[in-house]
Design a protein around this motif. Structure first.
Motif, PDB file in Angstrom:
ATOM      1  N   PRO A  23       0.884  -1.262  -0.002  1.00 40.78           N
ATOM      2  CA  PRO A  23       0.060   0.071  -0.211  1.00 40.78           C
ATOM      3  C   PRO A  23       0.859   1.154  -0.268  1.00 40.78           C
ATOM      4  CG  PRO A  23      -0.958  -1.545   1.678  1.00 40.78           C
ATOM      5  CD  PRO A  23       0.569  -2.076   1.190  1.00 40.78           C
ATOM      6  N   GLY A  24       0.449   2.247  -0.712  1.00 37.46           N
ATOM      7  CA  GLY A  24       1.274   3.413  -0.882  1.00 37.46           C
ATOM      8  C   GLY A  24       2.385   3.349  -1.438  1.00 37.46           C
ATOM      9  N   GLU A  25       2.924   2.331  -2.087  1.00 34.49           N
ATOM     10  CA  GLU A  25       3.978   2.372  -2.632  1.00 34.49           C
ATOM     11  C   GLU A  25       4.110   1.762  -4.208  1.00 34.49           C
ATOM     12  OE1 GLU A  25       7.325  -0.663  -2.053  1.00 34.49           O
ATOM     13  OE2 GLU A  25       8.176   0.677  -0.657  1.00 34.49           O
ATOM     14  N   ALA A  26       4.988   2.133  -4.966  1.00 31.91           N
ATOM     15  CA  ALA A  26       5.220   1.567  -6.344  1.00 31.91           C
ATOM     16  C   ALA A  26       6.720   1.220  -6.134  1.00 31.91           C
ATOM     17  CB  ALA A  26       5.010   2.411  -7.431  1.00 31.91           C
ATOM     18  N   THR A 260       3.399   9.121  -0.085  1.00 30.71           N
ATOM     19  CA  THR A 260       3.195   9.715   1.235  1.00 30.71           C
ATOM     20  C   THR A 260       3.729   9.001   2.166  1.00 30.71           C
ATOM     21  OG1 THR A 260       1.239  11.271   0.345  1.00 30.71           O
ATOM     22  CG2 THR A 260       1.837  11.208   2.947  1.00 30.71           C
ATOM     23  N   ILE A 261       4.483   9.290   3.253  1.00 28.17           N
ATOM     24  CA  ILE A 261       4.934   8.359   4.364  1.00 28.17           C
ATOM     25  C   ILE A 261       3.762   8.319   5.271  1.00 28.17           C
ATOM     26  CG2 ILE A 261       6.590   8.217   6.102  1.00 28.17           C
ATOM     27  CD1 ILE A 261       7.812   8.121   3.552  1.00 28.17           C
ATOM     28  N   ALA A 276       1.533  13.206   5.203  1.00 31.03           N
ATOM     29  CA  ALA A 276       0.246  13.961   4.840  1.00 31.03           C
ATOM     30  C   ALA A 276      -0.103  15.277   5.290  1.00 31.03           C
ATOM     31  CB  ALA A 276      -1.053  12.754   5.581  1.00 31.03           C
ATOM     32  N   ASP A 277       0.389  15.661   6.531  1.00 36.33           N
ATOM     33  CA  ASP A 277       0.308  16.940   6.862  1.00 36.33           C
ATOM     34  C   ASP A 277       1.218  17.894   6.396  1.00 36.33           C
ATOM     35  OD1 ASP A 277       2.849  16.447   8.187  1.00 36.33           O
ATOM     36  OD2 ASP A 277       2.221  16.658  10.099  1.00 36.33           O
ATOM     37  N   GLY A 278       1.967  17.433   5.419  1.00 37.21           N
ATOM     38  CA  GLY A 278       2.825  18.422   4.701  1.00 37.21           C
ATOM     39  C   GLY A 278       4.400  18.509   5.070  1.00 37.21           C
ATOM     40  N   SER A 279       4.650  17.802   6.231  1.00 33.67           N
ATOM     41  CA  SER A 279       5.967  17.601   6.988  1.00 33.67           C
ATOM     42  C   SER A 279       6.951  17.220   5.755  1.00 33.67           C
ATOM     43  CB  SER A 279       5.973  16.938   8.167  1.00 33.67           C
ATOM     44  OG  SER A 279       5.090  17.701   9.267  1.00 33.67           O
ATOM     45  N   TYR A 280       8.182  17.310   5.907  1.00 32.31           N
ATOM     46  CA  TYR A 280       9.250  16.632   5.225  1.00 32.31           C
ATOM     47  C   TYR A 280      10.386  16.446   6.026  1.00 32.31           C
ATOM     48  CZ  TYR A 280      12.844  15.162   1.881  1.00 32.31           C
ATOM     49  OH  TYR A 280      13.561  14.356   1.274  1.00 32.31           O
TER      50      TYR A 280
END
Length: 859
Positions: A23-26, A260-261, A276-280
């Motif tokens: 999920p969430g990754e390719a 997204t992490i 998801a909250d915009g953090s990096y």
């Protein structure tokens, strides 16, 4: 903003070698023999298109370079190349370029490859042959000869390489070599056939944190911006070799950075990337939007540019993800063109930061806009125009990497049909919970707050950069005022002028610490027997970017208002040293302690401090604010004392109702209203320090500034401190006097267990709870650790509520609103509303919310 597995899969054409990894990754499959992907998918695409597009991106096109706007950039490329040729001519023994001795310095070797690339670039600028270095075959052959010499004597024999910084061998050198191979692809084939293939094989060999000469998605070195750099290099290498399978594999690996992490479902245990909250985050725990995040954005923009029309990638889908990053991650932390200090890690100590950081973001937006369509294109171009108009320091297009981008930038600025528009709201409270950062913006100011916890690093030091970082994540804040050239007040000069123990918002012991080079004589703690080498896990954990022992760091956001809090914990190195887990010669410093809350409103930021001090008995300073001004600026301090005596800046301390700092020359002012606590101490002094004080590689040039500081001073052995004050941007003396008279802000509680305020004019109650049990404030009952905002509207009787778990450990947060029973009008998923005797219960399921606010509207 989050990108799904389906979106990732759709980014590649059917034959482009992707398979689902979870999920969430390719994830790209390994290429099979014969140019096919494992599983039978054909590695479809055209390497020649990638080559042509890359040359166009690096050197421009005949059309772009004929434009007047490109002239300055082209002249800079030509001048740089000629200076490199002069250094090539003047080289001594064991040098390819004068001043870069080879054999033991990985930095000198990397620069040697960079210089060759810069010469090669000048020879590939489209335009009339014979103009400058364009098409100069003799110069191109000199570059190729230089490549051959470096390979034969300093690079090709890997038993002699890989000294110094791993980054240079796996990324820095490969980036320069790969671009040079692309720029001179035809000349290499005719003049030194086989050299390109030898270099690619060597670059594979130097990928020692990889797997079988390729990317390893399980490696902590192959994440985020680093992974984007490595895979971009491998795309170019595949294009030079005509190897479609290599290109497709690299594209697939690079696409994993778009996912997204999800901190609760990590893939390959990677925490580096956008949340998801915009953090990096980069380096697992460092808030890094403004440096590594910026670099990742640039690499993705490059990928879109060089792969467009090649058949390897649906660039539209990728552009959409990057546009989301710009809106949710970058725009909130850029104030009038200035990249905020709180998201730059060790890069905060560099002299080329702030506006220069944003210039790279602007260039990426320009590149992405070229392939975007419809509303996406309009939004990107509008943001470019907005930054141009909002920034007091204009972007210099000549600093862009590509002449093509220079021209496109000029076209965007000239297109009056595109309205200038920020991608972030003018009034917003952005809670970046995943990186312990909060940004509060209003049209006239921006307030940026840096915290830390057991999840997020307190600071980053590395490689002689950011030499005195000790308190940067202990609640340090930056208050930016509109219309200012922020480079005069913040950036490296701010760190140079201001004592590291007196950063705004920080509680610190009164002591003198030594930097890592002063402590150990090297840029790191060198003790291989104990597991400490330059890039080891122990070095990262205890020297480069330690976290803290505190769980409580976060807050809640509602309707553009915000609450944030921090329990100041000991840093990981001190905790480990105290536990006997570190060698005897390892030096760790004990910090002070405090519980703090920041309540961010329309015109002010209310700050509560409780339990501040040091149980070990040292003197402690809690700094309310620190500001700098030019040495010749007209700076004035005015105040009203509680005893109504005349105020003098020499009063130390003074019982004050309020104080106003004004830099009349810069038309900047900040007011401070004192609600509770001891008498503060105000100071104004002129200091001069070298920029090298904060970064070893900075020029040894002096910085002279007036430094204003406002603090609570606790002598050795003093009891723990409790205080409350308000920061009021742009305040006049009349406004400060009126502020006290209005009494709109009331402190409801200020202890180490709960901190709460009420703003009567806004109908807002804000509560931070740090301890178990039931805590009550102004008709709001909160169960256990939480951050809660409640806003009551006068018309219609509506109530809005936001709940968050700043520990990230609770399954739910529960609040009871006393008074008439209310029903839910709207509620986020996971929020339940029910009536109870005497009021209304609101319960938010915060399990796996990672500090995010959950809201409901009641009536």
């Amino acid at each position: 903003m989050p990108i799904s597995r389906r979106a990732l899969l759709s980014s590649l054409p059917a034959g482009a070698l992707l398979a689902a990894a979870g999920p969430g990754e390719a994830r790209a499959l390994s290429p099979a023999a014969g140019g096919e992907a494992a599983g039978g998918a054909t590695a479809a695409g055209d390497p020649a298109t990638v080559l042509a597009s890359t040359v166009a991106l690096l050197a421009g096109t005949a059309e772009s370079n004929a434009r007047a706007e490109a002239a300055k950039k082209l002249a800079a490329v030509e001048a740089t190349a000629r200076s490199r040729i002069a250094a090539l001519d003047a080289a001594g023994t064991a040098e390819l370029f004068h001043g870069l001795p080879l054999g033991t310095s990985d930095t000198a070797l990397t620069k040697s490859f960079q210089y060759l690339c810069e010469i090669a670039l000048a020879t590939r600028l489209p335009g009339p042959a014979g103009t400058g270095l364009r098409g100069d075959t003799a110069v191109q052959h000199r570059v190729i000869d230089g490549l051959a010499r470096l390979y034969d004597d300093y690079y090709g024999d890997q038993s002699k390489g890989y000294y110094g910084n791993w980054y240079n061998w796996e990324i820095g050198i490969s980036a320069q070599v790969s671009r040079t191979l692309v720029l001179l692809e035809r000349q290499l084939a005719g003049y030194r056939p086989g050299l390109a293939a030898s270099y690619v094989a060597a670059m594979d060999g130097y990928l020692r944190h990889g797997k079988d000469g390729d990317v390893d998605l399980d490696s902590r070195f192959h994440t985020g911006a680093n992974l984007a750099d490595i895979t971009t290099d491998r795309i170019l290498q595949g294009a030079v070799l005509g190897d479609s399978a290599r290109i497709s594999k690299a594209v697939g690996d690079q696409l994993t950075v778009l996912a997204t992490i999800d901190p609760y479902h990590l893939r390959h245990q990677v925490t580096d990337g956008f949340y998801a909250d915009g953090s990096y985050l980069q380096h697992a725990s460092v808030a890094y939007t403004g440096s590594y995040g910026r670099d990742l954005l640039s690499r993705i923009a490059d990928t879109v540019a060089i792969l467009g029309g090649s058949g390897y990638l649906d660039t539209g889908a990728v552009s959409g993800v990057a546009r989301g990053w710009l809106a949710h991650s970058f725009a909130p932390v850029i104030f009038e063109g200035w990249m905020m200090e709180i998201v730059k890690g060790r890069g905060v100590s560099r002299t080329t930061s702030g506006y220069a950081d944003t210039a790279a973001v602007v260039e990426a937006a320009v590149v992405l806009s070229a392939s975007a369509r419809g509303t996406d294109a309009t939004a990107l171009k509008g943001y470019v125009r907005f930054l141009h108009e909002a920034s007091p320091v204009a972007v210099d297009p000549a600093a862009f990497a590509s002449p093509l981008t220079v021209v496109r930038y000029a076209d965007i600025l000239a297109d009056s049909s595109v309205p200038a528009a920020d991608l972030a709201a003018g009034s917003v409270n952005a809670a970046f919970c995943a990186m312990d950062r909060t940004v509060h913006r209003r049209p006239g100011f921006a307030f940026a707050l840096a915290r830390s916890s057991s999840r997020v690093s307190a600071y980053e030091y590395m490689s002689g950069e950011n030499l005195m970082p000790w308190f940067q994540g202990d609640g340090a804040h930056y208050l930016y005022l509109t219309g200012q050239d922020q480079s005069r007040f913040f950036g490296a000069d701010h760190l140079t002028a201001v004592s590291p123990y007196r950063l705004a918002g920080v509680t610190a012991p009164v002591e003198t610490r030594r930097t890592v080079p002063e402590l150990y004589g090297t840029q790191w703690y060198d003790n291989p027997a104990a597991g400490f080498t330059s890039s080891s896990e122990s070095q990262n954990t205890y020297v480069y970017f330690p976290r803290t022992t505190a769980l409580w760091s976060g807050g809640a956001s509602l309707d553009g208002y915000g609450a944030a809090g921090l329990v100041q914990g000991q840093h990981a190195d001190y905790a480990a040293k105290l536990a006997g887990e570190l060698p005897g010669d390892f030096v760790a410093y004990r910090g002070a302690e405090a519980t703090k809350s920041w309540f961010m409103l329309d015109e002010e930021i209310v700050v509560l401090v409780a339990g501040a001090g040091d149980r070990a008995g040292r003197a402690v300073s809690t700094t309310l604010d620190t500001r700098i001004a030019d040495p010749d600026s007209d700076v004035a301090l005015t105040a009203r004392r509680r005893d109504h005596r005349p105020f003098s800046p020499d009063d130390r301390p003074a019982p004050l109702e309020w104080l106003r700092y004004a830099d009349e020359t810069a038309n900047a002012a900040v007011g401070y209203v004192f609600l509770d606590g001891p008498s503060p101490t105000a100071g104004l002094e002129t200091v001069t320090h070298s920029r090298r004080l904060v970064r070893a590689a900075n020029p040894d040039t002096p910085v002279t500034k007036q430094v204003f500081s406002l603090s609570y001073e606790q002598p050795a052995g003093a009891p723990l401190l409790t205080a409350a004050h308000v920061l009021v941007p742009h305040a006049t003396e009349r406004a400060l006097a009126a502020y006290r008279a209005r009494r709109e802000v009331a402190v409801l509680a200020n202890t180490g267990r709960v901190q709460a305020i009420e703003h009567r004019g806004l109908g807002l109650t804000a509560v931070n709870v740090f301890a178990p049990g039931t805590h009550r404030a102004a008709g709001v009952s909160v169960e256990g650790p939480a951050s809660v905002l409640v806003r009551r509207t006068r018309r219609g009787g509506g109530v809005s509520v936001a709940l968050a778990d700043p520990t990230t450990r609770r399954d739910r947060v529960e609040v009871v609103l006393r008074g008439r029973p209310l029903d839910a009008v709207t509620a986020d998923e996971g929020v339940r509303v029910s009536r109870v005797p005497g009021g209304t219960r609101v319960v938010a399921d915060t399990r796996q919310a990672y500090g995010r606010s959950l809201t409901a509207t009641l009536r």
